[in-house]
Write an enzyme that holds these catalytic residues in place. Structure first.
Site, PDB file in Angstrom:
ATOM      1  N   LYS A 231       0.839  -1.193   0.000  1.00  0.00           N
ATOM      2  CA  LYS A 231       0.000   0.000   0.000  1.00  0.00           C
ATOM      3  C   LYS A 231       0.876   1.246   0.000  1.00  0.00           C
ATOM      4  CE  LYS A 231      -4.381  -1.390   2.113  1.00  0.00           C
ATOM      5  NZ  LYS A 231      -5.319  -1.161   3.237  1.00  0.00           N
TER       6      LYS A 231
ATOM      7  N   GLU B 246     -20.215  -7.575   8.716  1.00  0.00           N
ATOM      8  CA  GLU B 246     -21.299  -6.936   9.451  1.00  0.00           C
ATOM      9  C   GLU B 246     -22.314  -7.942   9.991  1.00  0.00           C
ATOM     10  OE1 GLU B 246     -19.607  -4.091   6.437  1.00  0.00           O
ATOM     11  OE2 GLU B 246     -20.387  -6.136   6.344  1.00  0.00           O
TER      12      GLU B 246
ATOM     13  N   ARG C 181     -26.243  -4.385   5.485  1.00  0.00           N
ATOM     14  CA  ARG C 181     -25.736  -5.723   5.173  1.00  0.00           C
ATOM     15  C   ARG C 181     -26.064  -6.736   6.268  1.00  0.00           C
ATOM     16  NH1 ARG C 181     -19.742  -5.287   2.727  1.00  0.00           N
ATOM     17  NH2 ARG C 181     -20.627  -6.719   1.190  1.00  0.00           N
TER      18      ARG C 181
END
Length: 629
Positions: free
Chosen positions: A279, A365, A393
């Site tokens: 990253k 979730e 979700r």
């Protein structure tokens, strides 16, 4: 963006005709383009910088857009947007009517699937691969998913089904968190290229056919192959799910990426290529702190310093985080749960102070809510910090695992209402509409930061499930009372001012704007506070003394808080003029929340205009009715 830099970035078709050396120069130009653009506009930086070479390789190898590239979320997709002709629009990134920060099918033919939530890529790509088979099309389908998104169950549901269907699907696992392990060097990359090569797979298939007549030898050969591959790669999980595993390889080396992808094009069935990237690659500050540079505001490229926000009142998120720490110090049963949103939900200090009572469950979730339900069954009191858009979700878990069992779980629902630059996939439009139909659930919306604390206390003390929804951004600056344990009387609204003829009933973030409008037209203004249960006694009393109601909420009109008020009036036999202000029956795209509130008539001026129109309708002979905007 400079003209020469922009012109040095080719289309995918041009990229496929380039030499490897030219493709490497394109990767350099794309990375610099991202830095130049995002440092001016803000956006998702670290993940996109880490995916530059991988993106170049994918477009260099596959015949896009005929071949489908399905990107997960979109955080890593800026290089893809730039290579597919959207560079000139990057100055408008994440702005109203500008370039989306995520993937959108109606933005480009190269965006095979739209996504703002994570972990959808494998399932969507599998559907496309099966469709290609049914239509007898030879197109390639590739899903590109980050290792963070692999914490969600949906990704494994897609893998499980993909392996069983034996679909022609390539999954590229972009592993951008782990450092490259020692065995990911020249030897490992050489082995991966050999394993992905046509000769190896032809021999492998031929040997399988030959050994089919000798089952013991076939089984021995299979075990030997698995054993050797297990020494150089973490293949077991994916192989057991039916995917041929290749990798890991260096995701920044085009000399390895391109030939490996070329080889994998010729292999049928489910394949998974594991690439390791860094990253923030190529930009020192982002490499050193990829989390801080994940989503950035405009910054100085030279120093990496982001533009400082003007000092002001704390954000609602910060108020929640501080309350959580204060409450946990006094309530030993309190634990905090987040689905991979520690910073965004204001839990950094809580994790530091109460590490044993902090649970980041990953991008999961559904699991977060059922995990909370299990804790609540055993006397623990969980607080789930979750964005409104992500609560969607876990709707079944909210009903089936929490509400039906009437368990004391507190949902701190952040980013409720309009969220700004992230756009349609992240707007907190629907939580009131989908939650208020659920029995046993207490639903509150605070008008300011003090009321947020009071409602959090109320929800924590409630013996069943409770939800407090609050907006993104700064609080109103009213200050906080020293009484840390103050609560709100359940189901009781607050009369803020007495007026004539019209009552403005405001929920949560719209109370201050409603108050300004009410003063301008001399209306009664009510801070409703509770969406469920409503203060029905007050509503029916107001209906007897006022000619019209105007409800205001920062949520979907259909099925929302205003609809609840209308139901109350109808059930109480009170027919009267009424208008509902809220979010319309459409998906709200990106743009500053203030811009959208003004356009949708939800700021003070819009509420005042609606109030005056409603009052004009109360002239003698005007009919009563319910209107929603």
């Amino acid at each position: 963006m400079s003209g020469p830099l922009r012109s040095s970035i080719p289309s995918p078709a041009e990229l496929r005709r380039m030499s490897r050396a030219e493709q490497k120069r394109v990767a350099v130009a794309v990375r610099q383009f991202i830095l130049d653009s995002v440092s001016s506009t803000g956006g998702h930086l670290s993940s996109s910088l880490g995916a530059v070479e991988l993106t170049v390789a994918l477009h260099a190898v596959f015949n896009t857009p005929e071949d489908r590239l399905v990107w997960d979320v979109g955080h890593q997709a800026y290089p893809h947007k730039i290579l597919t002709g959207r560079g000139p629009r990057f100055p408008t990134l994440r702005m109203k009517d500008g370039l989306s920060g995520f993937l959108k099918r109606d933005e480009s033919v190269y965006d095979a699937f739209g996504a703002g939530h994570s972990s959808t890529s494998i399932s969507a790509a599998l559907g496309m691969a099966v469709a290609a088979k049914l239509e007898h099309q030879a197109r390639q389908v590739v899903a590109i998913i980050g290792d963070g998104a692999m914490t969600a169950g949906l990704a494994y549901e897609g893998l499980n089904n993909g392996g069983a269907l034996d679909a022609d699907l390539l999954v590229v696992l972009n592993d951008n968190e782990m450092s490259i392990s020692p065995n990911v060097g020249a030897v490992s990359q050489y082995l991966t290229r050999i394993l992905s090569g046509r000769l190896y797979n032809t021999v492998r298939e031929g040997a399988g056919q030959a050994l089919s007549l000798l089952p013991p030898l076939r089984e021995l050969a299979k075990k030997a192959e698995e054993g050797v591959k297990g020494l150089v790669s973490p293949a077991t999980l994916f192989e057991e799910m039916g995917f041929h595993y290749f990798g890991p390889i260096d995701g920044h080396d085009l000399d390895v990426l391109v030939p490996t992808l070329e080889n994998l094009k010729d292999i049928k069935g489910p394949r998974l290529l594991h690439v390791v990237t860094k990253k923030g690659k190529g930009y020192g500050p982002a490499e050193a702190d990829p989390c801080a540079y994940h989503g950035v505001s405009p910054f100085d490229q030279g120093s990496g310093q982001m533009a400082k926000k003007a000092s002001g009142p704390p954000s609602y998120t910060q108020v929640f985080g501080d309350w959580l720490c204060d409450k946990a110090a006094r309530e030993k049963s309190l634990v905090a749960i987040t689905p991979a949103m520690r910073e965004g939900s204001g839990l950094v200090r809580f994790e530091q102070m109460f590490p044993q009572r902090y649970f980041d469950v990953g991008i999961a979730e559904q699991h977060a809510l059922t995990f909370a339900a299990g804790l609540a069954c055993e006397g623990i009191h969980p607080v789930v910090a979750i964005y409104s858009t992500f609560l969607q979700r876990a709707y079944d878990q909210l009903i089936h695992d929490i509400a039906i069992q009437n368990l004391p779980v507190l949902l701190a629902v952040d980013r409720a209402g309009l969220v700004g630059a992230d756009g349609a996939t992240h707007q907190g439009s629907f939580d009131l509409a989908f939650a208020r139909t659920i029995p046993n659930l207490l639903i509150m919306a605070p008008k300011d930061e003090q009321e947020l604390r009071d409602m959090l206390n109320t929800g924590f003390a409630y013996p069943g499930p409770a939800m407090v929804r609050y907006p993104r951004g700064s609080s109103l600056g009213v200050g906080l009372d020293k009484d840390l344990g103050r609560t709100v009387p359940i189901g009781k609204a607050e009369i803020l001012r007495r007026g004539r003829d019209l009552a403005i009933l405001a929920f949560g973030s719209r109370v201050a704007a409603a108050m300004a409008a009410g003063e301008a037209v001399d209306a009664t203004v009510i801070n409703m506070r509770f969406v469920k249960p409503l203060d029905e006694a007050l509503l029916l009393d107001l209906a007897r003394s006022h000619g019209a109601f105007l409800t205001v909420e920062e949520g979907a009109i259909m099925g929302g808080a205003g609809s609840a008020v209308a139901e109350c009036l109808l059930n109480g036999g009170r027919g009267m003029a009424m208008r509902i202000l809220g979010l319309p029956d459409e998906f709200i795209e990106q743009g500053e929340a203030k811009e959208w509130l003004a356009e949708l008539g939800l700021d003070a001026a819009g509420i005042e205009a609606a109030a005056r129109a409603l009052l004009d309708g109360l002239a003698p002979g005007a009919g009563a009715g319910v209107v929603s905007d």
